[in-house]
Every structure is written in C-alpha cells, then in structure tokens.
Design an enzyme around this catalytic site. Structure first.
Site, PDB file in Angstrom:
ATOM      1  CB  SER A  83      58.264  37.673  24.007  1.00 16.65           C
ATOM      2  OG  SER A  83      58.204  39.045  24.353  1.00 16.65           O
ATOM      3  CE1 TYR A 100      52.767  37.541  24.755  1.00 15.31           C
ATOM      4  CE2 TYR A 100      54.423  38.953  25.762  1.00 15.31           C
ATOM      5  CZ  TYR A 100      53.946  38.263  24.661  1.00 15.31           C
ATOM      6  OH  TYR A 100      54.645  38.293  23.475  1.00 15.31           O
TER       7      TYR A 100
END
Length: 252
Positions: free
Chosen positions: A136, A149
C-alpha cells in the site's frame, strides 16, 4: 495478451477485489490459477470464471497455509507466480487501539507474508519466476488513525526489498504493488467505519476516501491488475525490489 501459458499462479485473497482481478487477468494470459481465501463462495465464483482452483484457507494459520500451497502444487504443479495479496484494515486513534487489533492486522498483513514467502520460494528461485506482494502507499509514508495498518504495510515493503536483494541472482523478481484507496470491499469497510464514526452517509464517506487520492477518485481494480500483469510479463525481469505506486499522484 497471452504470455503465461502453462504457468501456475497462486493468489492469496483471491476471492474479491485485487486478488480476484489478478486471477481473471492471469487466467486470460494463459495461467493456471490457485485461489486462497477465507470464504468459499467468492473463491468458487472466481474459480468457475477462470478454470482455477478454490482453496479455503486462513493465511494467519501457518499450517492451513502450508496445506493450501501443497494442494495447489498437487493440482497444477510447481509455482511460477505468487501474489501475496490477502490483507485487512482498520482505522482508529492509536490510544484506542487494542493489542487484539494490532495482533490481527500484523498477523494477516505481515506475518502471513513471511509464511507465504517461505512456502513459495522453494519453487521460485529461477529466471522468469515472480513474487508480488500487495502492500500500500501506507507502506511508504506515515498515516494518522491507522498505526497498525501503516506499520504492517511498511513491513511488507521492507520484506519485499529484502527478498528482492537476497534472491536477485536466482532470476526471481520480488516487487510490491502500492495502491492508495481502491474501489474494493476493503474501501467499502473503511467507508462504513467513517460513516459510523461521523454520521455521514456511505456515499459521502466514499467520496472522502476518493478525494484522498491525488486524482480525486478511487483507483480501479483494473488499474492495479494492469500493474500486476506488467510485473509478471517476461520482459519485466529487470524490475526487482520496486514499489509500484498506483495512487493518482498522491505520492508525487
């Protein structure tokens, strides 16, 4: 574009979103696809479309993941392309983040990558083989309200770069895909959390996420899939240790 005829591609998180898109694209390119995921119904739907194999597997269970890799090899032979895509997200203030939430995100987004890479690498140390980790843009910068995350995705990027260097002389390439907000069920979950916390409607919450991308819209699965296909192509042998950003210009 047919370039993967006879090759065996294994994809974790293969039932929805980026994983399902990659499965469809690689099957169209000629590959045999093994799809791992927690939910049988979406896996079997994608397998029916692609002629692939659906394997129900929780990647946070190392024994289950090992059995799934063995089942895939038994069906389609040694692995040529492995896409470690399974992941989860969450968003909350750090001081309201419990250890259980941290553990769950790290287990899925990072530790399962370690296990998957160790299972895959015995097959992949040869020219033309590909290992792709779906990370990501959160793995390339900080992010408020999502510390577990972001930490997990930084770990995914670090693992990618380390494996790329360690195995470079085998002919294997190891690369990361780093998208921003993609129009997938994970973004639907994020929009639901925003709506629940703020009282906004789901559509308005999705628009907030879209505006966080540099181009002001959600990235499509097809755009991410195109980047994955490029990395899998035989002509991409010189691309190794890359973190391919797909974010509409957010990180420019």
């Amino acid at each position: 574009m047919i370039f993967a005829t006879g090759k065996h591609a294994l994809i974790t998180g293969g039932g929805t979103g980026i994983g399902a898109g990659a499965a469809r694209a690689l099957a169209a390119a000629g590959a045999k696809v093994s799809l791992l995921g927690r939910r049988r119904e979406p896996l079997e739907a994608v397998a029916a479309e692609t002629g692939g194999l659906a394997i129900v597997c929780d990647v946070t269970d190392p024994d289950a993941q090992a059995r799934a890799f063995a089942e895939a090899r038994e069906a389609f032979g040694p692995l040529d392309i492995v896409i470690l895509n399974a992941g989860i997200g969450d968003s909350r203030p750090f001081l309201r983040t419990g250890r259980d939430s941290w553990n769950a995100i790290i287990a899925t987004n990072l530790t399962a990558l370690f296990d998957g890479a160790q299972l895959a690498l015995p097959d992949l140390q040869a020219p033309g083989k590909r290992l792709i980790i779906v990370a990501s843009v959160a793995g390339l910068k900080g992010g408020a309200m999502a510390a577990p995350y972001v930490a997990s995705k930084h770990g995914a990027v670090g693992l990618t770069r380390s494996l790329a260097l360690e195995f470079a002389r085998t002919g294997l390439t190891v690369n990361a895909i780093c998208p921003s907000f993609v129009d997938t069920p994970m973004v639907d979950d994020s929009a639901a959390r925003i709506a629940n916390a703020t009282g906004k409607g789901i559509d308005e919450a999705r628009q907030l996420l879209a505006r966080a991308n540099g181009n002001g819209r959600l990235i499509t699965v097809d755009e991410v899939t195109h980047a994955i296909l490029q990395l899998c192509h035989p002509d991409a042998g010189g691309v190794n240790g890359a973190c391919v950003t797909i974010d509409g210009g957010t990180s420019a």
